[in-house]
Structure formats: C-alpha cells, structure tokens
Enzyme design. Structure first.
Site, short mmCIF file in Angstrom:
data_model
loop_
_atom_site.label_atom_id
_atom_site.label_comp_id
_atom_site.label_asym_id
_atom_site.label_seq_id
_atom_site.Cartn_x
_atom_site.Cartn_y
_atom_site.Cartn_z
N TYR A 66 -4.57 3.91 6.22
CA TYR A 66 -5.15 2.92 7.16
C TYR A 66 -6.49 3.40 7.70
CZ TYR A 66 -0.90 0.12 7.24
OH TYR A 66 0.15 -0.69 6.89
N LYS A 75 0.83 -1.19 0.00
CA LYS A 75 0.00 0.00 0.00
C LYS A 75 0.87 1.25 0.00
CE LYS A 75 0.77 1.75 3.49
NZ LYS A 75 1.98 2.16 4.28
P1 NDP Z 1 12.43 1.11 2.62
O1 NDP Z 1 13.01 2.41 2.21
O2 NDP Z 1 12.88 0.53 3.91
O3 NDP Z 1 12.72 0.02 1.48
C1 NDP Z 1 12.40 0.21 0.14
C2 NDP Z 1 13.32 -0.63 -0.71
O4 NDP Z 1 12.95 -0.43 -2.07
C3 NDP Z 1 14.80 -0.23 -0.65
O5 NDP Z 1 15.49 -0.83 0.41
C4 NDP Z 1 15.32 -0.69 -1.98
O6 NDP Z 1 15.58 -2.10 -1.93
C5 NDP Z 1 14.11 -0.53 -2.91
N1 NDP Z 1 14.22 0.66 -3.77
C6 NDP Z 1 14.24 0.64 -5.11
N2 NDP Z 1 14.36 1.87 -5.61
C7 NDP Z 1 14.44 2.71 -4.56
C8 NDP Z 1 14.56 4.12 -4.44
N3 NDP Z 1 14.62 4.93 -5.52
N4 NDP Z 1 14.61 4.66 -3.21
C9 NDP Z 1 14.52 3.87 -2.11
N5 NDP Z 1 14.39 2.53 -2.17
C10 NDP Z 1 14.35 1.94 -3.38
O7 NDP Z 1 10.84 1.28 2.58
P2 NDP Z 1 9.77 0.36 3.31
O8 NDP Z 1 10.19 -1.05 3.21
O9 NDP Z 1 9.46 0.91 4.63
O10 NDP Z 1 8.46 0.61 2.38
C11 NDP Z 1 8.31 0.00 1.13
C12 NDP Z 1 6.82 -0.10 0.79
O11 NDP Z 1 6.17 -0.89 1.77
C13 NDP Z 1 6.07 1.23 0.76
O12 NDP Z 1 5.14 1.23 -0.29
C14 NDP Z 1 5.37 1.29 2.09
O13 NDP Z 1 4.18 2.05 2.06
C15 NDP Z 1 5.07 -0.18 2.33
N6 NDP Z 1 4.99 -0.52 3.76
C16 NDP Z 1 3.93 -1.25 4.20
C17 NDP Z 1 3.81 -1.59 5.50
C18 NDP Z 1 2.67 -2.43 5.97
O14 NDP Z 1 2.52 -2.62 7.17
N7 NDP Z 1 1.87 -2.98 5.08
C19 NDP Z 1 4.80 -1.15 6.50
C20 NDP Z 1 5.92 -0.44 5.94
C21 NDP Z 1 5.97 -0.13 4.62
P3 NDP Z 1 16.82 -2.73 -2.71
O15 NDP Z 1 18.03 -2.17 -2.06
O16 NDP Z 1 16.66 -4.19 -2.51
O17 NDP Z 1 16.69 -2.33 -4.16
#
Ligand code: NDP
Length: 372
Positions: free
Chosen positions: A223, A138
């Site tokens: 949410y 989401k």
């Molecule tokens: P993070 O920043 O921790 O991780 C995102 C990952 O996406 C990065 O580590 C990277 O992985 C990849 N990525 C690819 N391109 C980019 C870029 N340009 N900038 C940053 N990261 C990039 O974010 P979250 O994991 O917290 O959030 C990711 C998604 O999950 C969002 O849409 C958020 O809304 C959702 N979310 C949902 C939750 C829930 O409870 N359902 C809780 C938290 C987040 P890599 O290094 O492997 O390429």
C-alpha cells in the site's frame, strides 16, 4: 413515501427563495431511487471464500453494475452457505480442480481471485484461458516476472485483467490527486507512507513464504509502494531498504517482519516508508509540496478514510470501498471506462518491480536503480 412530484412541489415552493437552482441530476431525485438500474451488469464469480472474499461478496450486494453469481472454492460447506445467502445456482459452483469448465458457462463474465498470493498466478492464467475477465487481489503475484506472465496470458486470451486496488476509487484519495494535478501543493517534495499491523496466528498463510511470497511488504507494505506512486504521481527511479527482525521464530527466512524503505522520483521528490507486522495503528500517508500538504489517517484501511490538506478537512462522503470498486470495475470491463488511477495488471506489475528492488536492496544494502 416521497415521490418525485412531492420533490418538485417542494422545489417550486422554495425556488423563489433560491438564488440559484442547481441543474437537477436524476441521481439526486426520488425518481432515480425508484427507477431500477437497467444497464449492463458484470456477472462475477469469487474464487476463494475467505475473509476478504466474504467482505467483497457483502459489499457487492449494494452494487449497481456488478453481481455475485458464482463461486470457486475448496470448501463445500462454504459453497452451500454462499449458495443459500446469495442465491447462487449449483451450475455456477466450481472447485479448484474443475473450474476450467467455467469456459462453457455463459452466465459468468468475470472471476475475482481472492486466494493466498502464491495461487494468484496459476488461477488467473486458468481463468484467462477459460475466456473470462479476471480481477485479482494484491499482490497480483510473488514477483514482477510472474505478474508480467499473467498480463501476457490475459492479453493473449483477449480478456481484461484488473487488480483489486480499491483505494484507486476512494473519494478522498481522488480529491488529493485532483488537488495535486491542479498544482495546489506546488512542487511535490516528500511522501511518507506508514503501513502495518500486529499479526497474530503464527501458522497462517501470511507467514508462510511459499504461500505469501514474503512478509509484511507483500501484504501491507504494498500500500505504501502503490500509494507513493499515486500520491506523488510519478514512477520511482531508485529504492533503498533496510530490514529489522525481532522475532526470527515467527518471521522465518524470507518472511519480512519490518522493512523501512526510501524511494527517489525523477521530479526530485523522495519517499520514506515503513512496512511492518509488529506495530498497530500504522495507516498514514503524508504528502508535502512547496505550497501545501495533504495527510490521511487512516489512509488505506476500510475506512472511513480521514484526511486534510493545508486548505482544510476533506469532506468527501464514505462509501464501502469494495462496492465502489466493483461498480467501477464493471464500468471498466463492460464500457471501457478509464479510471483516474489505473487498475490494470500492468499497474500490479509496476508495484512488484519496486518490491523486487526493495527486497534486493535489503540484501545488497545498496541503492537499487529502477530505471532499467
Ligand atoms: P483468507 O485466508 O481469509 O482466505 C483465503 C481463501 O483462499 C481461503 O478461505 C480459501 O477459500 C482459499 N484457499 C485456497 N487455497 C488455500 C490455501 N492453500 N490456504 C489458505 N486458503 C486457501 O485470506 P484473505 O481473504 O485475507 O486474503 C486473500 C487475498 O486477498 C490475499 O491475496 C490478500 O492479500 C488479499 N486481501 C486484500 C485486501 C484488500 O483490502 N484489497 C484485504 C485482505 C486481503 P476456500 O475455502 O473457499 O477455498
């Protein structure tokens, strides 16, 4: 170790004293624990190995019907770590440039997209075109039109498209929905959804309009929007909304810091909600009907969720949300199981239509109609 025989012996010894012996579900016996699950398993690749992707991967270790088998990532060092930790073969590792080749990989059934919001649309569409089922975090997209394009692409490619709405499987949430459907709360009149946290690092993608698509509404306010719909059990017909910004340096143009919004529902219920990036400990749902109430705090965090109704405390057990979610999603994808609260792409689009209207209402200051 206790065996099924021990269990049955204990049962027969005590059965005389039991007025009623409940029908024995296999799941409650030692035998069930000893017999490995042999049904179908959804083989999943995670796209985006960030903080939430890491949480999902950990939780999937306890899944029965879903297994992490692959990764898509832009960070080779993370790929190496994940390969070692989860025993992922080299042939199941992709980067953002080459992951269309997943099409030829017979060992991956689905991709879970867990990247920043703006990347969801292009990535989900590429996965669909590669013929794999897609689960997406989401908000599924930056607005409803983008979300609809993703739904259409998945339909065209004949793959399933699900949204990572983990609360749709959470036991206390489902109990409140069951009670509401059974008429325990009477006519539902009011919902309050408070969602927020104090966000840190000003340079993170969540505060970058291009990658996040907005601010707190896109991240946490969603949410309250989604929760109002499943707690009231109707689709809203109008919204009004107001924005407050105390720190325009940190929360730049297009990145909302705090939004209060109200929704009206066809059955007469109203909702009053708050989405913010500047207050901690805001994670509360309250539902009021003419015969009773339900309240949850925390209501959408990772749990344990706590809740009570006018009938008393909710006592459903806590399980890791992402473990339940991935098992249930595997059943939806592999066996056509119907969830109590939908988690399909259309559900994600419904929330985005409301969020589009909330952002519009902030600008116009008017009541925005959602019926059209
Ligand atoms: P993070 O920043 O921790 O991780 C995102 C990952 O996406 C990065 O580590 C990277 O992985 C990849 N990525 C690819 N391109 C980019 C870029 N340009 N900038 C940053 N990261 C990039 O974010 P979250 O994991 O917290 O959030 C990711 C998604 O999950 C969002 O849409 C958020 O809304 C959702 N979310 C949902 C939750 C829930 O409870 N359902 C809780 C938290 C987040 P890599 O290094 O492997 O390429």
């Amino acid at each position: 170790m206790n065996t099924r025989r021990d269990f049955l012996q204990k049962l027969s010894a005590s059965a005389f004293t039991l007025p009623f012996v409940p029908s024995l579900s296999l799941a409650s016996t030692d035998e069930a624990k000893e017999t490995p699950y042999q049904g179908p398993v959804l083989r999943v690749a995670i796209c985006g190995l960030g903080s939430y992707g890491t949480r999902v991967a950990e939780a999937m270790q306890s899944c029965k019907m879903a297994k992490l088998v692959g990764v898509i990532s832009g960070t080779p060092s993370k790929v190496k770590d994940w390969q070692a930790k989860y025993n992922i073969p080299e042939k199941n590792c992709y980067n953002y440039e080459n992951f269309d080749k997943i099409k030829d990989n017979k060992d991956i059934d689905a991709v879970y997209v867990i990247t920043p919001n703006a990347l969801h649309k292009p990535q989900v569409i590429r996965v669909a075109q590669a013929g794999k089922h897609v689960i997406c975090e989401k908000p599924i997209a930056l607005n409803a039109a983008e979300g609809q394009a993703m739904v259409d692409a998945c339909k065209k490619a004949n793959v399933k498209f699900l949204v990572g709405y983990r609360m749709h499987f959470e036991p206390k949430t489902l109990e409140i929905i069951r009670l509401r459907n059974a008429g325990e709360f009477g006519k539902v009149l009011f919902f309050q959804g408070l969602t927020g946290f104090r966000i840190g690092d000003p340079n993170q993608w969540r505060l970058n309009k291009e990658l996040a698509g907005g601010g707190s509404m896109m991240d946490i306010g969603i949410y309250a929007v989604n929760g109002a719909r499943y707690m009231i059990g109707e689709e809203p017909s109008w919204v009004t909304a107001q924005e407050v910004k105390t720190n325009p340096e940190k929360f730049k143009e297009g990145v909302d810091e705090t939004i209060t919004f109200q929704m009206g529902f066809p059955g007469g219920a109203i909702a009053s909600c708050l989405s913010t990036y500047t207050m901690n400990n805001l994670d509360r749902f309250f539902l009021n009907g003419d015969k009773g109430f339900a309240e949850m705090q925390p209501s959408t965090g990772y749990g344990p969720i706590k809740g009570r109704t006018h009938l008393g405390e909710l006592t459903q057990p806590h399980n890791t949300h992402q473990t339940i979610q991935m098992d249930e999603m595997a059943a939806i994808i592999l066996q056509g199981k119907k969830p109590v609260v939908p988690v399909d792409g259309e559900e994600g689009v419904r929330d985005l239509k409301i969020m589009d209207a909330i952002y519009k209402a902030v600008k116009t200051g008017k009541k925005e109609d959602l019926k059209a």
